[in-house]
Design a protein around this motif. Structure first.
Motif, PDB file in Angstrom:
ATOM      1  N   SER A  89      36.991 -16.285  57.641  1.00 38.64           N
ATOM      2  CA  SER A  89      37.306 -15.719  56.325  1.00 38.64           C
ATOM      3  C   SER A  89      38.405 -16.511  55.600  1.00 38.64           C
ATOM      4  O   SER A  89      38.333 -16.655  54.375  1.00 38.64           O
ATOM      5  CB  SER A  89      37.683 -14.247  56.447  1.00 38.64           C
ATOM      6  OG  SER A  89      38.784 -14.079  57.310  1.00 38.64           O
ATOM      7  N   PRO A  90      39.437 -17.105  56.280  1.00 40.01           N
ATOM      8  CA  PRO A  90      40.396 -17.944  55.536  1.00 40.01           C
ATOM      9  C   PRO A  90      39.741 -19.184  54.932  1.00 40.01           C
ATOM     10  O   PRO A  90      40.087 -19.598  53.830  1.00 40.01           O
ATOM     11  CB  PRO A  90      41.431 -18.337  56.595  1.00 40.01           C
ATOM     12  CG  PRO A  90      41.362 -17.275  57.642  1.00 40.01           C
ATOM     13  CD  PRO A  90      39.928 -16.835  57.646  1.00 40.01           C
ATOM     14  N   GLU A  91      38.759 -19.763  55.652  1.00 34.77           N
ATOM     15  CA  GLU A  91      38.048 -20.924  55.109  1.00 34.77           C
ATOM     16  C   GLU A  91      37.219 -20.526  53.886  1.00 34.77           C
ATOM     17  O   GLU A  91      37.153 -21.259  52.901  1.00 34.77           O
ATOM     18  CB  GLU A  91      37.142 -21.545  56.170  1.00 34.77           C
ATOM     19  CG  GLU A  91      37.887 -22.405  57.174  1.00 34.77           C
ATOM     20  CD  GLU A  91      36.936 -23.085  58.143  1.00 34.77           C
ATOM     21  OE1 GLU A  91      35.697 -22.932  58.014  1.00 34.77           O
ATOM     22  OE2 GLU A  91      37.435 -23.773  59.036  1.00 34.77           O
ATOM     23  N   LEU A  92      36.567 -19.361  53.953  1.00 32.76           N
ATOM     24  CA  LEU A  92      35.783 -18.862  52.818  1.00 32.76           C
ATOM     25  C   LEU A  92      36.692 -18.630  51.619  1.00 32.76           C
ATOM     26  O   LEU A  92      36.357 -19.028  50.494  1.00 32.76           O
ATOM     27  CB  LEU A  92      35.055 -17.568  53.199  1.00 32.76           C
ATOM     28  CG  LEU A  92      34.267 -16.903  52.068  1.00 32.76           C
ATOM     29  CD1 LEU A  92      33.154 -17.818  51.578  1.00 32.76           C
ATOM     30  CD2 LEU A  92      33.717 -15.563  52.510  1.00 32.76           C
ATOM     31  N   PHE A  93      37.835 -18.016  51.873  1.00 27.65           N
ATOM     32  CA  PHE A  93      38.810 -17.775  50.802  1.00 27.65           C
ATOM     33  C   PHE A  93      39.287 -19.106  50.210  1.00 27.65           C
ATOM     34  O   PHE A  93      39.404 -19.256  48.992  1.00 27.65           O
ATOM     35  CB  PHE A  93      39.993 -16.970  51.370  1.00 27.65           C
ATOM     36  CG  PHE A  93      41.014 -16.596  50.347  1.00 27.65           C
ATOM     37  CD1 PHE A  93      40.721 -15.703  49.324  1.00 27.65           C
ATOM     38  CD2 PHE A  93      42.285 -17.167  50.391  1.00 27.65           C
ATOM     39  CE1 PHE A  93      41.670 -15.366  48.378  1.00 27.65           C
ATOM     40  CE2 PHE A  93      43.235 -16.845  49.436  1.00 27.65           C
ATOM     41  CZ  PHE A  93      42.931 -15.936  48.434  1.00 27.65           C
ATOM     42  N   GLY A  94      39.548 -20.113  51.071  1.00 28.85           N
ATOM     43  CA  GLY A  94      39.979 -21.442  50.610  1.00 28.85           C
ATOM     44  C   GLY A  94      38.919 -22.117  49.761  1.00 28.85           C
ATOM     45  O   GLY A  94      39.214 -22.730  48.733  1.00 28.85           O
ATOM     46  N   ILE A  95      37.647 -21.967  50.169  1.00 29.62           N
ATOM     47  CA  ILE A  95      36.552 -22.587  49.405  1.00 29.62           C
ATOM     48  C   ILE A  95      36.394 -21.912  48.043  1.00 29.62           C
ATOM     49  O   ILE A  95      36.165 -22.578  47.027  1.00 29.62           O
ATOM     50  CB  ILE A  95      35.237 -22.533  50.214  1.00 29.62           C
ATOM     51  CG1 ILE A  95      35.329 -23.503  51.402  1.00 29.62           C
ATOM     52  CG2 ILE A  95      34.039 -22.877  49.342  1.00 29.62           C
ATOM     53  CD1 ILE A  95      34.172 -23.432  52.365  1.00 29.62           C
ATOM     54  N   ILE A  96      36.542 -20.595  47.998  1.00 28.27           N
ATOM     55  CA  ILE A  96      36.439 -19.872  46.722  1.00 28.27           C
ATOM     56  C   ILE A  96      37.568 -20.307  45.780  1.00 28.27           C
ATOM     57  O   ILE A  96      37.321 -20.593  44.595  1.00 28.27           O
ATOM     58  CB  ILE A  96      36.463 -18.340  46.956  1.00 28.27           C
ATOM     59  CG1 ILE A  96      35.187 -17.907  47.664  1.00 28.27           C
ATOM     60  CG2 ILE A  96      36.643 -17.595  45.648  1.00 28.27           C
ATOM     61  CD1 ILE A  96      35.195 -16.472  48.133  1.00 28.27           C
ATOM     62  N   ILE A  97      38.790 -20.378  46.294  1.00 33.11           N
ATOM     63  CA  ILE A  97      39.921 -20.832  45.467  1.00 33.11           C
ATOM     64  C   ILE A  97      39.705 -22.273  45.015  1.00 33.11           C
ATOM     65  O   ILE A  97      39.957 -22.622  43.861  1.00 33.11           O
ATOM     66  CB  ILE A  97      41.252 -20.676  46.239  1.00 33.11           C
ATOM     67  CG1 ILE A  97      41.574 -19.199  46.407  1.00 33.11           C
ATOM     68  CG2 ILE A  97      42.390 -21.389  45.514  1.00 33.11           C
ATOM     69  CD1 ILE A  97      42.815 -18.927  47.213  1.00 33.11           C
ATOM     70  N   TYR A  98      39.208 -23.113  45.935  1.00 26.56           N
ATOM     71  CA  TYR A  98      38.932 -24.514  45.601  1.00 26.56           C
ATOM     72  C   TYR A  98      37.924 -24.609  44.458  1.00 26.56           C
ATOM     73  O   TYR A  98      38.110 -25.382  43.508  1.00 26.56           O
ATOM     74  CB  TYR A  98      38.406 -25.245  46.846  1.00 26.56           C
ATOM     75  CG  TYR A  98      38.313 -26.739  46.672  1.00 26.56           C
ATOM     76  CD1 TYR A  98      39.383 -27.563  46.971  1.00 26.56           C
ATOM     77  CD2 TYR A  98      37.143 -27.336  46.197  1.00 26.56           C
ATOM     78  CE1 TYR A  98      39.300 -28.930  46.821  1.00 26.56           C
ATOM     79  CE2 TYR A  98      37.047 -28.700  46.035  1.00 26.56           C
ATOM     80  CZ  TYR A  98      38.132 -29.499  46.351  1.00 26.56           C
ATOM     81  OH  TYR A  98      38.055 -30.863  46.186  1.00 26.56           O
ATOM     82  N   ALA A  99      36.848 -23.815  44.536  1.00 21.51           N
ATOM     83  CA  ALA A  99      35.816 -23.843  43.495  1.00 21.51           C
ATOM     84  C   ALA A  99      36.371 -23.385  42.148  1.00 21.51           C
ATOM     85  O   ALA A  99      36.102 -24.000  41.099  1.00 21.51           O
ATOM     86  CB  ALA A  99      34.640 -22.970  43.919  1.00 21.51           C
ATOM     87  N   ILE A 100      37.177 -22.311  42.179  1.00 16.76           N
ATOM     88  CA  ILE A 100      37.771 -21.812  40.926  1.00 16.76           C
ATOM     89  C   ILE A 100      38.700 -22.853  40.314  1.00 16.76           C
ATOM     90  O   ILE A 100      38.632 -23.133  39.112  1.00 16.76           O
ATOM     91  CB  ILE A 100      38.506 -20.474  41.176  1.00 16.76           C
ATOM     92  CG1 ILE A 100      37.503 -19.372  41.513  1.00 16.76           C
ATOM     93  CG2 ILE A 100      39.342 -20.083  39.958  1.00 16.76           C
ATOM     94  CD1 ILE A 100      38.135 -18.079  42.006  1.00 16.76           C
ATOM     95  N   LEU A 101      39.560 -23.445  41.148  1.00 17.74           N
ATOM     96  CA  LEU A 101      40.502 -24.458  40.643  1.00 17.74           C
ATOM     97  C   LEU A 101      39.771 -25.698  40.142  1.00 17.74           C
ATOM     98  O   LEU A 101      40.187 -26.315  39.152  1.00 17.74           O
ATOM     99  CB  LEU A 101      41.510 -24.833  41.730  1.00 17.74           C
ATOM    100  CG  LEU A 101      42.550 -23.774  42.085  1.00 17.74           C
ATOM    101  CD1 LEU A 101      43.404 -24.230  43.258  1.00 17.74           C
ATOM    102  CD2 LEU A 101      43.423 -23.455  40.878  1.00 17.74           C
ATOM    103  N   LEU A 102      38.677 -26.050  40.808  1.00 20.34           N
ATOM    104  CA  LEU A 102      37.905 -27.211  40.363  1.00 20.34           C
ATOM    105  C   LEU A 102      37.289 -26.960  38.991  1.00 20.34           C
ATOM    106  O   LEU A 102      37.292 -27.837  38.124  1.00 20.34           O
ATOM    107  CB  LEU A 102      36.824 -27.543  41.390  1.00 20.34           C
ATOM    108  CG  LEU A 102      36.063 -28.852  41.178  1.00 20.34           C
ATOM    109  CD1 LEU A 102      37.024 -30.040  41.190  1.00 20.34           C
ATOM    110  CD2 LEU A 102      34.999 -29.033  42.237  1.00 20.34           C
ATOM    111  N   ILE A 103      36.802 -25.749  38.785  1.00 19.21           N
ATOM    112  CA  ILE A 103      36.242 -25.392  37.466  1.00 19.21           C
ATOM    113  C   ILE A 103      37.340 -25.442  36.408  1.00 19.21           C
ATOM    114  O   ILE A 103      37.134 -25.980  35.312  1.00 19.21           O
ATOM    115  CB  ILE A 103      35.567 -24.002  37.516  1.00 19.21           C
ATOM    116  CG1 ILE A 103      34.297 -24.069  38.361  1.00 19.21           C
ATOM    117  CG2 ILE A 103      35.257 -23.497  36.115  1.00 19.21           C
ATOM    118  CD1 ILE A 103      33.696 -22.722  38.692  1.00 19.21           C
ATOM    119  N   VAL A 104      38.520 -24.918  36.719  1.00 19.59           N
ATOM    120  CA  VAL A 104      39.646 -24.955  35.771  1.00 19.59           C
ATOM    121  C   VAL A 104      40.024 -26.400  35.451  1.00 19.59           C
ATOM    122  O   VAL A 104      40.248 -26.750  34.280  1.00 19.59           O
ATOM    123  CB  VAL A 104      40.864 -24.181  36.345  1.00 19.59           C
ATOM    124  CG1 VAL A 104      42.114 -24.434  35.510  1.00 19.59           C
ATOM    125  CG2 VAL A 104      40.565 -22.698  36.420  1.00 19.59           C
ATOM    126  N   ALA A 105      40.064 -27.259  36.475  1.00 23.25           N
ATOM    127  CA  ALA A 105      40.425 -28.665  36.264  1.00 23.25           C
ATOM    128  C   ALA A 105      39.409 -29.375  35.381  1.00 23.25           C
ATOM    129  O   ALA A 105      39.778 -30.122  34.465  1.00 23.25           O
ATOM    130  CB  ALA A 105      40.557 -29.380  37.610  1.00 23.25           C
TER     131      ALA A 105
END
Length: 198
Positions: A89-105
């Protein structure tokens, strides 16, 4: 006539000058208040034009910095393609945050580029129409009348040009804000990618 004795190589020569050709060193050139006012008005107009040139230079600098940022962004996009399915679940949470931040970038970077490039479009600035001066017969008027007339035109044009510039500088400041958001997001993406082992 004014006569001077000049000593050259131990010989004395007498030089005669007419009064009109003598330069008086103690006499200062006196500038009228009309000249001072006109110079101040003209300087403000010139400063407005200079500000417009400086804005273009700032946009070029920002676009050059965007090239560096674009390399970082494409690196993060490439890393997103190498992600594996999450094992916890920490990896899933990290991937979700990564995807959101990538979209923002991506959104902030694309928005900044489009806005910055639009700032490079030519803008119509108000300029002094010298033909009006001749049409109104200003050269035949007194100096103060000419200064008032031309000064009024310069002030009017400067106000309009400054209003245009203020809008463009506001847009530029928004571009800089988007640039900062994109940089911070890219740094966070780099840290998360280290956590995810990408």
């Amino acid at each position: 006539m004014i006569r001077y004795n000049v000593k050259v190589n131990k010989q004395i020569y007498q030089v005669e000058l007419e009064k009109d050709t003598v330069v008086q060193q103690d006499v200062e050139s006196i500038e009228s208040s009309a000249d001072i006012c006109f110079n101040a008005i003209k300087a403000e107009y010139d400063y407005c034009v200079t500000r417009a040139e400086k804005l273009e230079n700032k946009v070029y600098i920002l676009l050059a910095a965007c090239a560096f940022e674009f390399v970082l962004l494409t690196t993060q996009i490439q890393k997103a393609g190498k992600m594996k399915l999450p094992q916890s679940s920490p990896e899933l949470f990290g991937i979700i945050i990564y995807a959101i931040l990538l979209i923002v970038a991506v959104v902030s970077n694309v928005g900044m580029l489009i806005t910055a490039v639009n700032l490079l479009k030519s803008v119509r600035f108000e300029r002094l129409d010298s033909g009006v001066i001749l049409e109104m017969g200003i050269p035949d008027e007194k100096d103060t009348t000419a200064v008032r007339f031309i000064g009024r035109l310069y002030v009017h044009h400067t106000k309009k040009n400054n209003a245009i510039l203020e809008k463009r500088y506001t847009v530029f400041n928004n571009c800089v804000n988007l640039f900062c958001v994109s940089i911070v997001t890219l740094v966070m993406l780099a840290l998360i990618s280290i956590f995810l082992g990408i």
